[in-house]
Design a protein around this motif. Structure first.
Motif, mmCIF file in Angstrom:
data_model
loop_
_atom_site.group_PDB
_atom_site.id
_atom_site.type_symbol
_atom_site.label_atom_id
_atom_site.label_comp_id
_atom_site.label_asym_id
_atom_site.label_seq_id
_atom_site.Cartn_x
_atom_site.Cartn_y
_atom_site.Cartn_z
ATOM 1 N N ASP A 72 -22.191 103.975 -48.814
ATOM 2 C CA ASP A 72 -23.407 104.756 -49.047
ATOM 3 C C ASP A 72 -24.435 104.031 -49.913
ATOM 4 N N ALA A 107 -29.255 103.829 -41.109
ATOM 5 C CA ALA A 107 -28.178 102.953 -41.579
ATOM 6 C C ALA A 107 -28.442 101.544 -41.090
ATOM 7 N N TRP A 156 -17.911 102.179 -44.069
ATOM 8 C CA TRP A 156 -19.173 102.842 -44.446
ATOM 9 C C TRP A 156 -19.359 102.754 -45.964
ATOM 10 N N PRO A 186 -27.467 103.383 -46.134
ATOM 11 C CA PRO A 186 -26.052 103.047 -45.952
ATOM 12 C C PRO A 186 -25.874 101.725 -45.203
#
Length: 506
Positions: free
Chosen positions: A178, A286, A176, A116
């Motif tokens: 993915d 991430a 955010w 991510p």
């Protein structure tokens, strides 16, 4: 050495065994397989400098999370034009890598992994900025599926390492995505070089290019020293590409091309804290980018960054700026001073006056203590402890200085320098660099080989179906090539964008 019998002829010379030279070599081998290619690298390994995964400050620049590509305007709106352009260029890279994976150029796709990509801000102004950024980007096809999150609970669930000990009375926000990726450009470079070697390219490690000079017939005389034996070689080449990282500047200066007049370079080092605690590494998955400090250069955007290297997860935080006059990690202390020439002296001096903010920032970074570095990390990891991290040095970045008026201006970004006759080209600068390398090298092909390019286009469009088009204006084509690249690169369903924005305010 002036005897013509000692001069080796080759069609293409590539200087530097990094991602740019490897990419250009692979493209040329595909479109013109009968050309001879010779590559030289002064060190004893592939991708030893900026393309190495621990040296590369950003491993997957697609503008999904990097806030320096989405500046806020004076009226409060967010300019996303640069982010869209960089993402377009990254999609070109994905397409070429997909073709390469399906057609025997690459033996593995282990260099790319789904991770991510996340933008992070805090404070009321930061939350407002990220909301506007989300609203501006999420309507574009290339950024579909981006989520805006300002819920403390959701933040804690997704980023547990960053949540522990955080005072959520200071509001937080995330953009955010993915379907971001982490890319080991060192591994990718080695795959491309192995392909070049299999298809007949002459690759010389431990060979340093000492000089470049133009011949009367328009070709280049390339003088090279074998650093192991001390013996010299001289080659005559129709085309030279200088992809030697920071050392591209002095080599292009030696070429004498007029396009280098007034151009200088300013080296900036990057330092990172690398996590040595597996328990912490396991709590974060991430690439989380924040906002650069006021007065800091764009490449100093702080990030807590998951890396996948040789199949193992790692975690970096930084960068912290450092400084040395070297143009490479393995360079010389005289590099900067040797690059000052009569034609760029005023450019270099002018930058010293106009970039006082950068100088102040670098001085403050150089004076930062180990405890000060850990304290800076607490914005991301409130309970950070110094014993969990070790300081490492990333690759050198040589930022381009161009003449402007009577002085000069410092540029942050990637610049391709091409001679008017197309016989030589080189790459200067830094970010977004490797991630947009395929697009940059396609530009080199178009500028340097105008007579051949038309005949190459069908093959190039086979490798990059969107060539000449904007995917942001062709949503159906984008989804087609995205699905193809996910399959070809063995990326799982997490790397498929949801075709609707998701807000989380719970």
């Amino acid at each position: 050495m002036s005897n013509a019998a000692t001069i080796q002829k080759t069609d293409v010379v590539l200087i530097g065994a990094g991602i740019m030279s490897a990419t250009l070599g692979a493209l040329l081998r595909q479109v013109q397989p009968d050309w001879s290619i010779t590559m030289f690298e002064r060190l004893e390994a592939a991708a030893p400098e900026s393309s190495d995964p621990w040296n590369n400050a950003g491993t997957g620049h697609s503008a999904l999370c990097e806030l320096n590509y989405t500046p806020q305007n004076a009226d409060g709106s967010v300019d996303v034009s640069k982010a869209i352009d960089i993402n377009e260029r990254f999609q070109v890279s994905r397409q070429f890598w997909s073709y390469a994976a399906e057609n025997g150029v690459l033996a593995t796709t282990n260099f790319i992994n789904p991770i991510p990509h996340v933008s992070f801000t805090h404070g009321a102004d930061g939350v407002d900025y990220l909301r506007k950024r989300y609203e501006a980007l999420s309507r574009h096809p290339l950024f579909e599926g981006m989520q805006f999150i300002d819920s403390a609970d959701e933040f804690s669930k997704r980023l547990p390492l960053m949540a522990k000990g955080r005072d959520f009375s200071d509001p937080v926000a995330l953009n955010w995505t993915d379907y971001g990726t982490d890319i080991d450009f060192g591994a990718l470079t080695k795959e491309l070089l192995a392909y070049l070697g299999r298809t007949g390219a002459d690759i010389g490690f431990g060979h340093e290019v000492r000089n470049l000079s133009k011949q009367s017939d328009g070709s280049w005389l390339v003088k090279v020293r074998n650093l192991r034996s001390g013996k010299d070689r001289v080659l005559s080449s129709k085309f030279v590409f200088v992809g030697a990282g920071g050392y591209a500047l002095p080599l292009l200066q030696k070429s004498g091309i007029k396009e280098m007049s007034g151009i200088g370079g300013f080296p900036v080092s990057g330092l990172f804290l690398r996590c040595n605690n597996p328990a912490l590494i396991s709590q974060h998955e991430a690439k989380v980018y924040g906002k650069a400090a006021v007065g800091a250069p764009p490449m100093s955007v702080p990030h807590l960054d998951t890396r996948v290297i040789n199949g193992d997860r790692g975690l970096l935080f930084g960068p912290y700026a450092g400084w040395t006059p070297k143009f490479l990690k393995d360079g010389k202390l005289t590099d900067l001073f040797g690059s000052v020439k009569p034609n760029n002296l005023f450019s270099m001096l002018g930058v010293g006056v106009t970039e006082l903010g950068l100088v102040k920032y670098l001085v403050s970074e150089l004076l930062k203590s180990p405890a000060g570095r850990v304290h800076a990390m607490e914005e991301f990891i409130p309970r950070a402890e110094g014993h969990d991290w070790e300081l490492i040095m990333a690759g050198q970045r040589v930022q381009v200085i161009r003449r402007k008026g009577a002085g000069g201006v410092l540029e942050f970004g990637t610049a391709v320098i091409t001679a008017e006759d197309g016989s030589i080209a080189g790459l200067l600068g830094a970010s977004p660099g490797a991630s947009t390398g395929v697009s940059a090298m396609l530009d080199v092909l178009q500028k340097c080989f105008p007579r051949e390019y038309a005949s190459w286009e069908p093959k190039l469009k086979e490798m990059v179906p969107s060539l000449g088009l904007k995917l942001s204006e062709n949503q159906a084509l984008f989804r087609e090539v995205w699905d193809w690249s996910n399959k070809a690169l063995h990326l799982d369903d997490a790397n498929t964008p949801k075709h609707a924005g998701v807000d989380s305010h719970a």
